[in-house]
Design a protein around this motif. Sequence first.
Motif, short mmCIF file in Angstrom:
data_model
loop_
_atom_site.label_atom_id
_atom_site.label_comp_id
_atom_site.label_asym_id
_atom_site.label_seq_id
_atom_site.Cartn_x
_atom_site.Cartn_y
_atom_site.Cartn_z
N ASP A 90 0.82 -1.20 0.00
CA ASP A 90 0.00 0.00 0.00
C ASP A 90 0.86 1.26 0.00
N HIS A 91 2.04 1.19 0.61
CA HIS A 91 2.95 2.33 0.57
C HIS A 91 3.42 2.59 -0.85
N VAL A 92 3.77 1.54 -1.56
CA VAL A 92 4.26 1.70 -2.93
C VAL A 92 3.19 2.37 -3.79
N ARG A 93 1.96 1.93 -3.67
CA ARG A 93 0.87 2.54 -4.45
C ARG A 93 0.66 4.00 -4.06
N TRP A 94 0.73 4.28 -2.76
CA TRP A 94 0.53 5.66 -2.33
C TRP A 94 1.65 6.55 -2.84
N PHE A 95 2.89 6.08 -2.75
CA PHE A 95 4.02 6.85 -3.29
C PHE A 95 3.81 7.14 -4.77
N ALA A 96 3.37 6.12 -5.52
CA ALA A 96 3.18 6.28 -6.97
C ALA A 96 2.08 7.29 -7.27
N HIS A 97 0.97 7.23 -6.53
CA HIS A 97 -0.12 8.18 -6.75
C HIS A 97 0.33 9.60 -6.42
N ALA A 98 1.07 9.76 -5.33
CA ALA A 98 1.55 11.08 -4.95
C ALA A 98 2.49 11.64 -6.02
N ALA A 99 3.38 10.81 -6.54
CA ALA A 99 4.31 11.26 -7.58
C ALA A 99 3.57 11.60 -8.86
N SER A 100 2.55 10.83 -9.18
CA SER A 100 1.76 11.10 -10.37
C SER A 100 1.06 12.46 -10.27
N ARG A 101 0.51 12.75 -9.10
CA ARG A 101 -0.14 14.05 -8.89
C ARG A 101 0.85 15.19 -9.03
N ARG A 102 2.04 15.00 -8.49
CA ARG A 102 3.05 16.06 -8.60
C ARG A 102 3.41 16.33 -10.06
N LEU A 103 3.51 15.28 -10.85
CA LEU A 103 3.81 15.46 -12.27
C LEU A 103 2.70 16.26 -12.96
N ASP A 104 1.45 15.92 -12.68
CA ASP A 104 0.32 16.62 -13.31
C ASP A 104 0.21 18.06 -12.86
N GLU A 105 0.63 18.32 -11.63
CA GLU A 105 0.51 19.68 -11.08
C GLU A 105 1.78 20.52 -11.27
N GLY A 106 2.77 19.95 -11.96
CA GLY A 106 4.00 20.70 -12.19
C GLY A 106 4.83 20.89 -10.94
N ARG A 107 4.71 19.98 -9.97
CA ARG A 107 5.45 20.10 -8.71
C ARG A 107 6.46 18.96 -8.52
N ALA A 108 6.81 18.28 -9.60
CA ALA A 108 7.70 17.13 -9.48
C ALA A 108 9.09 17.55 -9.03
N PHE A 109 9.74 16.66 -8.31
CA PHE A 109 11.12 16.91 -7.87
C PHE A 109 11.91 15.62 -7.99
N VAL A 110 13.22 15.76 -8.01
CA VAL A 110 14.09 14.60 -7.92
C VAL A 110 14.68 14.55 -6.52
N VAL A 111 15.02 13.35 -6.06
CA VAL A 111 15.61 13.15 -4.75
C VAL A 111 17.12 13.02 -4.95
N LEU A 112 17.88 13.83 -4.25
CA LEU A 112 19.33 13.90 -4.47
C LEU A 112 20.11 12.78 -3.78
N GLY A 113 19.43 12.04 -2.91
CA GLY A 113 20.08 10.92 -2.24
C GLY A 113 19.11 10.28 -1.26
N PRO A 114 19.46 9.14 -0.69
CA PRO A 114 18.59 8.50 0.31
C PRO A 114 18.40 9.42 1.51
#
Length: 238
Positions: A90-114
């Motif tokens: 369920d965490h994996v799905r939630w992470f994916a949905h959150a990232a998808s929303r960020r892409l659609d809203e122009g708020r996407a980011f990259v993670v620079l490290g763990p």
Amino acid sequence: MKNQTTSRTQRLAAALALAVVVPITASGCGEDSPTPVTTADVRWAQSAPSGTIEEDPWVRAVRAGELAYATAVNSSNFTDRSMAGTWREDHVRWFAHAASRRLDEGRAFVVLGPRPFTPLAVDVEPSGTKAMVVGCADDLAISPTADDEYPEPWPQAFEFRLEQGPDGQRRITGAAGLKEPYTLSTGEALTDEYCGSVPIARGTFNPQPDPRALGELRGRDLVAPAEPSPTFAVEVPR
């Protein structure tokens, strides 16, 4: 339909050529099988975390999960086996949905490290199948930097909860600021104030991911696990 799918795949491949982590294929949301990614090298600010506690299998699972999460965000691909093997479904799905929303809203980011994290204790339940790893964590380093009007205080006392499944894999079932008081073996209380004096291991990807890659994508381009049913409702993991 074939031309539209080809165009979307080509757009994803071209955009992610700028990124540090590149998926081999891209087929959009609802993947039935894993789409592999390549994990970037991590360069530690001083030296890689070491010591007896780092050899603990529960701590190793935390390290693997945080690396998998950062890799998934940077590649817009949440179907790699590294995610399925280190985070609850369920965490994996939630992470994916959150990232998808960020892409659609122009708020996407990259993670620079763990996530920067120093483990200080591991508590394993008598069953041996559940554990809590506690320590001190700092905020994720991302680009572009989030414009947060009410930022959380960092560093902070942090906990990871994990569970070992029937397949033997240890998966993270919760990650958040410490919710209950915790006393370390030294007798000191693990608090945000205490973490202010604890050296926290920080690592960054080499080479660094380029946020411009995600600017070319939309939510439909993200590679996500298949939904269990059409009525599936995403819940915030606890």
